[in-house]
Design an enzyme around this catalytic site. Sequence first.
Site, PDB file in Angstrom:
ATOM      1  N   VAL A 108       0.811  -1.128  -0.249  1.00 57.79           N
ATOM      2  CA  VAL A 108      -0.162  -0.037  -0.064  1.00 57.79           C
ATOM      3  C   VAL A 108       0.796   1.153  -0.189  1.00 57.79           C
ATOM      4  CG1 VAL A 108      -1.686   1.213   1.298  1.00 57.79           C
ATOM      5  CG2 VAL A 108      -1.898  -1.138   1.314  1.00 57.79           C
ATOM      6  N   CYS A 109       0.790   2.127  -0.958  1.00 55.24           N
ATOM      7  CA  CYS A 109       1.367   3.428  -0.826  1.00 55.24           C
ATOM      8  C   CYS A 109       2.750   3.102  -1.073  1.00 55.24           C
ATOM      9  CB  CYS A 109       0.986   4.020   0.281  1.00 55.24           C
ATOM     10  SG  CYS A 109       1.356   5.934   0.563  1.00 55.24           S
TER      11      CYS A 109
END
Length: 321
Positions: A108-109
């Site tokens: 994520v990210c």
Amino acid sequence: MRERVILVVGYDGAELIDIACVTSSLDIANRSGASPPYRVILASPGRRSITCDSGLRLQAEAALERFNSPLDTLLVSGGLGHEQAAASERLVGHVRRLATLARRVASVCTGSTVLAEAGLLTNRRATTHWMYAEQFARRYPDVRVDPEPIYVRDGNIATSGGVTSALDLTLAFIEEDHGAALARGVALGTVAYLQRPGGQAQLSMFVARHTTDDLLVRRITDHVVSHLDGDLGTGALARLGGVSERHLSRMFLNHVGQTPAQYVRRVRTEAAAQLLVSTELPLAAVARRCGLGSTETLRQAFLGRYAVPPSRYRLAHTPVR
């Protein structure tokens, strides 16, 4: 399979939303009847508690170095601490090892930095938070970085963009595992869009227009977004700003990176893309509403921006209802 084990890798400086979007969505999926259910485990080196970006502390349930069981999904969170996490040979080494135990690997990210450091993104297409994409691409030239999509799938590895894109990625996983109906139910439970396609841009021009501090450029870009079907020629915009066309073009190139005409065409095209996936308006109506005039102009704009005609874009990106 009695349960799907999802191991979430956390570290000091992880973003709480990156973790919560995943864990809360999977919990809702369980309560909505996911079978087999998900079992989410937060892991950290030494099973130490982690301090998130916000200052809140989370207690890990497992030590990375002691986890040896098969996994459904290995997921690395992002956050401001991603550089320090990627510099930890211990953490990166265990992520590399655990990836061999997992059916699916994700980040994520800025968690993509850890995956790249572990060599898991070599020669793969990947994304990350748009603010870090250029730096990420320079640091890992063997990764095919695409800064625009909300998430990217390349084989069994998925990477997602900034923060709340974790929700979009998790919904995609739920649909893959349990079908569209359950994914829609989870989206309703989280009051999420049903559901953003992975290829949708992280940073549309509707957000990008506010990234400049120049008040005149901001006033004109705000006008563009609010008057898509109006006269947005360079001359008209220059008159609105009280400057010459040449001066306006120079300002746009300095602050936006595009000429006024290029900016207007991109905004109109992205607005049309939003209408195509969120409404059932015919192509001609979409073209008129966004100031593109005709279906042929709309088609040319889509071929230039998305490399597909608008009808195919709508078919590929309209979420299942």
